[in-house]
Design a protein around this motif. Structure first.
Motif: not given
Length: 346
Positions: A127-137, A255-261
C-alpha cells in the motif's frame, strides 16, 4: 471518548475484541485489567475505564498479574517500532527480519501486526509503494518513472500490486480512462448526498457535491447516472442502518498511512466516538495525532468510512467537511439508533 456503558457491557461479557480499546481499573484493589480478564467482576461503582495501560498507571493503578494488560501495551509499542522501520526502509523488509528487529517470532508478529494495523506487513508495504506511485502518477510522471521512483524493483511487481487499486496504472495516470463510474445525487435526512461507485467499490460519498466533483477527480472516466446501481443502493441502506457499512467495499487510493487510518475508522461502532489520539494509538503511532486529523479530513467516503465519529482529544467535535451541525446530527442519530430507535432512513 469511551462510552462507559458499552465498556461495562464488554467487560461483563469478557469481550476480547475490547482489549484493544481500553483497560479496566478497579478502585478497591488499585489494579487495572484487560476487559477479557477471567477474574471475578467487581461492583460497577468500583470500576473506571481508561484508554490504555499508560493512562491507568499514571493514576496509580498496577497491572493485573492474571491477564497481564501491559503485554498489550508492549505489543502496540512493537508495532509502532515496526512501522517506523518500514517507513524508513528503502526496499521491502521481510517478515522474519521485521519480527526479529522488534523481538517477536515471525508468525506471532504477523498476527499481531495485522490485528493492530488492519493489514499484514506485506500488504502495508504494498500500500505504501502504491500510494507513492499514485502520487507520482498524479503529478504527471510516466508509469515507468513512477514505478522506479516509488521503490519497485521491477514493473511486474507494480502491475501485480496495482490490481488491488482496481485501476490499471496508465488508466490512473489518464484520470480514470476506461473506468465506468455509476453515480447518483440522493436526498438523505442529513442533506444531499453524492454516491459514486466503480465495479470494485465505492469511490465517493460526499455532501453537497454533484457530477462536477467526479469530473474533477476522474476527468477521463465514463460517468453514468444510475441511482439503482447495487452499490449505490447498498450505500444508501448503510446510511440508514450504519451496521451494514462495514461490509461495503471501497475503491479509493491513498497513502499507506491514510489507509491505516481509514481502516481504523471503520472499526468505530455506531453510537460511539474516538479521539484523534485514540486513533493514533490504535494504529500504533500515538504521536501522529495531527497526521491522523489530516487523513481523517481526506477521507473520500463520508458516513460509510465514519470520519464523523472522530472528535478532538478534549471531547469537542472538531472539524467536519460536511459541517459541524451535520456532524452533530449524524452522531445524535447514531446514538439513538444504538439505543434501539428506528433506522435513520425509513
Amino acid at each position: 471518548m469511551i462510552d462507559e456503558q458499552s465498556a461495562w457491557d464488554a467487560f461483563e461479557a469478557r469481550d476480547r475484541s475490547a482489549d484493544e480499546r481500553f483497560v479496566v481499573a478497579v478502585t478497591t484493589t488499585r489494579i487495572y485489567c484487560r476487559p477479557s480478564c477471567p477474574a471475578r467482576r467487581p461492583r460497577r461503582e468500583h470500576v473506571r475505564f481508561y484508554a490504555d495501560a499508560a493512562a491507568a498507571a499514571e493514576r496509580g493503578y498496577r497491572s493485573c498479574l492474571r491477564c497481564k494488560p501491559d503485554e498489550a501495551a508492549r505489543d502496540k509499542q512493537a508495532v509502532a517500532a515496526a512501522l517506523r522501520l518500514l517507513e524508513e526502509a528503502e526496499g521491502t523488509v521481510r517478515l522474519d527480519a521485521l519480527a526479529s528487529a522488534v523481538g517477536y517470532a515471525p508468525h506471532h508478529f504477523q498476527r499481531l501486526f495485522s490485528r493492530e494495523v488492519g493489514v499484514s506487513p506485506a500488504a502495508w508495504q504494498r500500500a505504501r509503494r502504491l500510494g507513492e506511485a499514485d502520487r507520482r502518477l498524479g503529478e504527471g510522471a510516466s508509469v515507468t518513472a513512477a514505478i522506479y521512483e516509488a521503490g519497485y524493483s521491477a514493473p511486474s511487481r507494480f502491475y501485480d500490486d496495482a490490481r488491488s487499486l482496481g485501476l490499471a496504472p496508465a488508466r490512473l495516470r489518464r484520470g480514470g480512462n476506461d473506468m465506468v463510474i455509476n453515480w447518483a445525487r440522493l436526498d438523505s435526512p442529513f442533506g444531499h448526498l453524492l454516491i459514486a461507485a466503480t465495479d470494485k467499490g465505492l469511490c465517493r460519498v460526499s455532501f453537497d457535491e454533484d457530477q462536477s466533483a467526479l469530473q474533477l477527480r476522474y476527468p477521463a472516466a465514463e460517468l453514468v447516472e444510475n441511482a439503482n446501481a447495487p452499490l449505490i443502493q447498498a450505500a444508501l441502506a448503510a446510511i440508514g442502518d450504519p451496521a451494514l457499512a462495514a461490509a461495503l467495499p471501497t475503491d479509493v487510493s491513498g497513502t499507506a498511512f491514510q489507509q491505516r487510518v481509514w481502516a481504523e475508522l471503520r472499526r468505530i461502532p455506531p453510537g460511539e466516538t474516538r479521539s484523534y489520539l485514540d486513533i493514533a494509538r490504535a494504529i500504533g503511532d500515538p504521536k501522529a495525532t495531527r497526521a491522523v486529523g489530516t487523513a481523517n479530513g481526506a477521507n473520500p467516503i463520508a458516513i460509510i468510512v465514519p470520519c464523523h465519529r472522530v472528535v478532538r482529544n478534549d471531547g469537542s467535535l472538531g472539524g467536519y467537511a460536511g459541517g459541524l451541525e451535520r456532524k452533530k446530527d449524524l452522531l445524535a442519530a447514531e446514538t439513538k439508533l444504538a439505543q434501539g430507535s428506528l433506522p435513520l432512513l425509513s
